[in-house]
Write a protein that holds these residues in place. Structure first.
Motif, short mmCIF file in Angstrom:
data_model
loop_
_atom_site.label_atom_id
_atom_site.label_comp_id
_atom_site.label_asym_id
_atom_site.label_seq_id
_atom_site.Cartn_x
_atom_site.Cartn_y
_atom_site.Cartn_z
N TRP A 171 2.96 1.69 -2.14
CA TRP A 171 2.27 0.41 -2.05
C TRP A 171 1.86 0.12 -0.61
CZ3 TRP A 171 -0.16 -1.21 -5.87
CH2 TRP A 171 0.37 -1.26 -7.17
N ILE A 172 2.75 0.42 0.34
CA ILE A 172 2.42 0.17 1.76
C ILE A 172 1.30 1.09 2.22
CG2 ILE A 172 3.33 0.27 4.11
CD1 ILE A 172 6.03 -0.60 3.01
N LEU A 173 1.28 2.31 1.68
CA LEU A 173 0.23 3.28 2.06
C LEU A 173 -0.94 3.26 1.09
CD1 LEU A 173 2.38 6.36 3.17
CD2 LEU A 173 1.59 4.41 4.52
N ASN A 174 -1.10 2.18 0.37
CA ASN A 174 -2.24 2.05 -0.54
C ASN A 174 -3.50 1.79 0.29
OD1 ASN A 174 -3.59 1.95 -2.96
ND2 ASN A 174 -3.14 -0.21 -3.33
N PRO A 175 -4.49 2.68 0.27
CA PRO A 175 -5.66 2.51 1.14
C PRO A 175 -6.34 1.15 1.04
CG PRO A 175 -5.64 4.72 0.23
CD PRO A 175 -4.53 3.98 -0.45
N PRO A 176 -6.48 0.54 -0.16
CA PRO A 176 -7.21 -0.74 -0.23
C PRO A 176 -6.44 -1.94 0.34
CG PRO A 176 -7.26 0.40 -2.36
CD PRO A 176 -6.23 1.06 -1.54
N MET A 177 -5.15 -1.80 0.67
CA MET A 177 -4.41 -2.96 1.17
C MET A 177 -5.02 -3.47 2.47
SD MET A 177 -0.41 -3.37 2.39
CE MET A 177 0.33 -3.71 0.80
N LYS A 178 -5.18 -4.78 2.52
CA LYS A 178 -5.71 -5.41 3.73
C LYS A 178 -4.88 -6.63 4.15
CE LYS A 178 -10.19 -6.10 5.91
NZ LYS A 178 -11.65 -6.10 5.70
N LYS A 179 -4.11 -7.17 3.20
CA LYS A 179 -3.27 -8.32 3.49
C LYS A 179 -1.92 -8.14 2.80
CE LYS A 179 -7.01 -11.75 3.84
NZ LYS A 179 -7.56 -13.02 3.27
N THR A 180 -0.93 -8.80 3.32
CA THR A 180 0.37 -8.84 2.67
C THR A 180 1.10 -10.09 3.15
OG1 THR A 180 2.38 -7.58 2.17
CG2 THR A 180 1.60 -7.50 4.43
N MET A 181 2.29 -10.31 2.64
CA MET A 181 3.10 -11.44 3.10
C MET A 181 4.56 -11.11 2.85
SD MET A 181 2.86 -14.15 4.73
CE MET A 181 4.17 -15.21 5.35
N PHE A 182 5.43 -11.68 3.66
CA PHE A 182 6.86 -11.41 3.58
C PHE A 182 7.64 -12.69 3.34
CE2 PHE A 182 5.09 -7.91 5.88
CZ PHE A 182 5.86 -6.80 5.53
N GLY A 183 8.77 -12.53 2.69
CA GLY A 183 9.74 -13.62 2.55
C GLY A 183 11.11 -13.10 2.93
N MET A 184 11.98 -14.00 3.37
CA MET A 184 13.34 -13.61 3.74
C MET A 184 14.29 -14.75 3.41
SD MET A 184 15.59 -11.50 5.23
CE MET A 184 15.03 -10.39 6.52
N ASN A 196 -14.46 2.35 -0.41
CA ASN A 196 -15.32 3.28 0.31
C ASN A 196 -15.06 3.27 1.81
OD1 ASN A 196 -16.66 4.09 -2.06
ND2 ASN A 196 -18.04 2.32 -1.94
N ASP A 197 -14.28 2.29 2.28
CA ASP A 197 -13.99 2.21 3.72
C ASP A 197 -12.95 3.23 4.16
OD1 ASP A 197 -15.80 0.18 3.90
OD2 ASP A 197 -14.34 -1.43 4.02
N VAL A 198 -12.25 3.84 3.21
CA VAL A 198 -11.23 4.84 3.56
C VAL A 198 -11.56 6.15 2.85
CG1 VAL A 198 -8.79 5.41 3.62
CG2 VAL A 198 -9.50 3.01 3.73
N GLN A 199 -11.87 7.17 3.62
CA GLN A 199 -12.15 8.49 3.06
C GLN A 199 -10.92 9.37 3.25
OE1 GLN A 199 -15.65 10.01 4.96
NE2 GLN A 199 -16.88 8.20 4.49
#
Length: 602
Positions: A177-190, A214-217
């Motif tokens: 999931w962290i290395l998913n090419p389309p990821m552009k945003k995330t959020m954390f909770g603690m 298409n931004d990641v080849q």
């Protein structure tokens, strides 16, 4: 580039990223520079105290639950970890925080904290409102989850990206999931709940796909990546993974896939395929589930005890088919390197007088970069105080230790013995500056840090000289069998095999024998000639002025005496005499070795 109030920067990715081109072209220096951009706030293993990480503290009280809000600096700490691992994998490192998901991720963390475990589908705690439960449930079912780790940064690097547990190794879903090419945003909770089972519970939103595909080849996204890869973020028992481009490779023909891993330094080979099913040893799996890149090859070789610096592994994958039915091979090389140098100190035991201050000398293994971030801690603050520039001050008599810690569990300890000066046992005024310099370089050991006008013995000189040589040449002097009949001392052996000091006719080192000034001149020039290959040109030519007692200087020492004088390592007295048979004192030793250290360094 954007920066926040704490000086950290957020990288902006190029419009199009080519994974294979990026990882093959970057150097280890490029990775180190990126690490410095994305390193965590502190070298300490636990800097997320519950009293400080929140703008608004969460409430864990039944009937009055509240999500709370993490401070921006702590979320950005986790964002930096996310972008660093994406950079290592060759992906765009421009992920940002989606603060609209703050309450959702906080409630997901609170749900798991209240239930005392991790679940993507947690039950509703007693007296929690339906609205808060639904919010937390949505977060838990769309996030990476973790428990027991002290910081969000370490959770990303050593929790999610590791994925080596028996329950995760077959799919490495957190990593994907962290290395998913389309990821552009995330959020954390603690949620920090010390009295709970694990103490800390966290969540990281995983389903973002805001980036245009298409931004990641890429042909594949691997962990560890091809090219250079830092030792510090990959453990020997972590699984390797290769996510294949789903538009190119056939996810339905995977039964023939196998991996060959070859270590270059010794030629050892690991062959892994579907028969490798030991989750504690040799392991292999091809997963086509919906975690980030869906078609992912996972493998782990057994028997790698450690990764040496510049340890290279050739990865070859066969049995892969393209969408049009053609068999193909994937091959690349991963070279591990030490990104963050180990910490060492030039001395481990130092004497101070009450009221004296001292800057701890630090060395970084295989690195001349003196800008490494360090944390200093005094184990006896009533005896020793320490600031974060490494300046220790002796407060009262006793013994104490200063602990120095860097990133990735790199650390060193220095012990101090503090006493009250009698006011008379101190270096002479003329020697004080050089003595202080020599002490800062670890050339003044505890047992010789007193009675400064007394004679220096051969062991003490050898000890200081060996320390000087090893520091300036950057490598230890090798040891062999002792050539002496009266000592097995490593210092004496190193001094002998480095060509600095010899024994007498009876093969004795005579460690307690004092040294004359003309002997000291010879020893000094032995060191100088060993460290300075241009010594002949630097000290050529006759002496301009002879000492008045030139006739008293032994013939075997005369050249060294005048060479040392020409280099201003030794001087005569005010009457112009050298006193060749006078005893070398401790403060004279420290002064001339300090001068030699500066001369060679310059």
């Amino acid at each position: 580039m954007l920066s926040n109030a704490f000086g950290y920067t957020k990288a902006q990715a190029a419009e199009t990223t080519n994974v294979q081109e990026l990882v093959s072209s970057r150097t280890s220096a490029d990775i180190l520079a990126k690490w410095k951009q994305y390193q965590p706030m502190s070298t300490a293993s636990n800097y997320m105290d519950g009293d400080y990480i929140y703008d608004n503290k969460p409430s864990f009280s039944p009937g009055s639950y509240q999500a709370g809000k993490l401070k921006e600096i702590y979320v950005e700490d986790a964002i930096r970890a996310t972008n660093f691992v994406r950079y290592l994998a060759g992906l765009p490192d421009d992920v940002t925080a989606d603060w609209s998901l703050s309450d959702q991720e906080q409630m997901a963390s609170i749900l798991n904290a209240m239930n005392g475990g991790l679940s993507h589908y947690p039950p509703q705690p007693a007296q929690m409102s339906d609205s808060l439960f639904k919010l937390g449930y949505k977060g838990a079912s769309s996030s990476n989850l973790s428990a027991g780790r002290p910081t969000l940064y370490s959770t990303v690097l050593f929790g999610y990206m590791s994925d080596r547990s028996a329950s995760n190794i077959d799919r490495v879903g957190h990593r994907r999931w962290i290395l998913n090419p389309p990821m552009k945003k995330t959020m954390f909770g603690m949620a920090l709940l010390p009295e709970s089972r694990y103490g800390s519970y966290s969540a990281m939103y995983a389903f973002n796909k805001d980036r245009n595909p298409n931004d990641v080849q890429y042909d594949y996204v691997s962990w560890p990546s091809a090219g250079y890869f830092p030792n510090e973020v990959f453990a020997v028992d972590d699984p390797w993974s290769i996510g294949l481009q789903p538009n190119r490779y056939d996810a339905n023909r995977t039964s023939d896939i196998q991996v060959t891993l070859k270590r270059e330094r010794d030629g050892r080979v690991w062959n892994l395929d579907k028969s490798s099913t030991d989750k504690e040893g040799d392991y292999f799996n091809v997963d086509t589930g919906g975690y980030g890149i869906p078609l992912t090859i996972i493998f782990r070789p057994k028997g790698i005890e450690s990764f040496a610096s510049n340890d290279a592994f050739q990865v070859t994958v066969t049995g892969v088919y393209t969408k049009d039915g053609q068999p193909t091979t994937i091959s690349y090389k991963t070279t591990f390197f030490d990104m963050v140098p180990a910490i060492s100190t030039v001395t481990q035991l130092i004497k101070l007088n009450v009221g004296e201050s001292f800057t701890i000398p630090i060395q970084f293994e295989h690195s001349k970069d003196e800008k490494q971030q360090l944390t200093y801690t005094s184990t006896n603050p009533n005896i020793l105080s320490i600031d974060q520039q490494g300046v220790v001050t002796a407060l009262r008599e006793g013994e104490g230790t200063i602990q120095i810690s860097g990133f990735f569990n790199s650390y060193a300890d220095v012990r101090f013995s503090v006493s009250t000066s009698n006011g008379t046992d101190r270096p002479s005024a003329w020697a004080l500056e050089d003595y202080t310099f020599a002490k800062s370089k670890g050339l003044v050991s505890l047992e010789y840090d007193e009675r400064y006008q007394s004679a220096m013995d051969r062991y003490g000189f050898a000890q200081a000289a060996v320390g000087l040589i090893e520091q300036l040449q950057g490598t230890p002097i090798p040891t062999k069998e002792s050539p002496f009949t009266d000592t097995k001392s490593e210092v004496a052996i190193k001094a002998y095999y480095s060509g600095i000091m010899k024994g007498n006719a009876l093969s004795q080192f005579t460690p307690t024998m004092s040294i004359t000034r003309q002997e000291a001149a010879v020893l000094l020039m032995n060191i100088y000639n060993k460290l300075n290959k241009s010594a002949a040109s630097a000290i050529s030519g006759p002496a301009k002025t002879l000492f008045k007692d030139d006739a008293a200087i032994a013939s075997w020492a005369k050249a060294s005496v005048y060479q040392a004088a020409q280099l201003e390592l030794l001087k005569g007295n005010d009457e112009g005499t050298f006193l060749p048979k006078g005893q070398l004192t401790r403060e004279q030793t420290f002064a001339m070795l300090a001068k030699l250290y500066k001369l060679i360094s310059e």
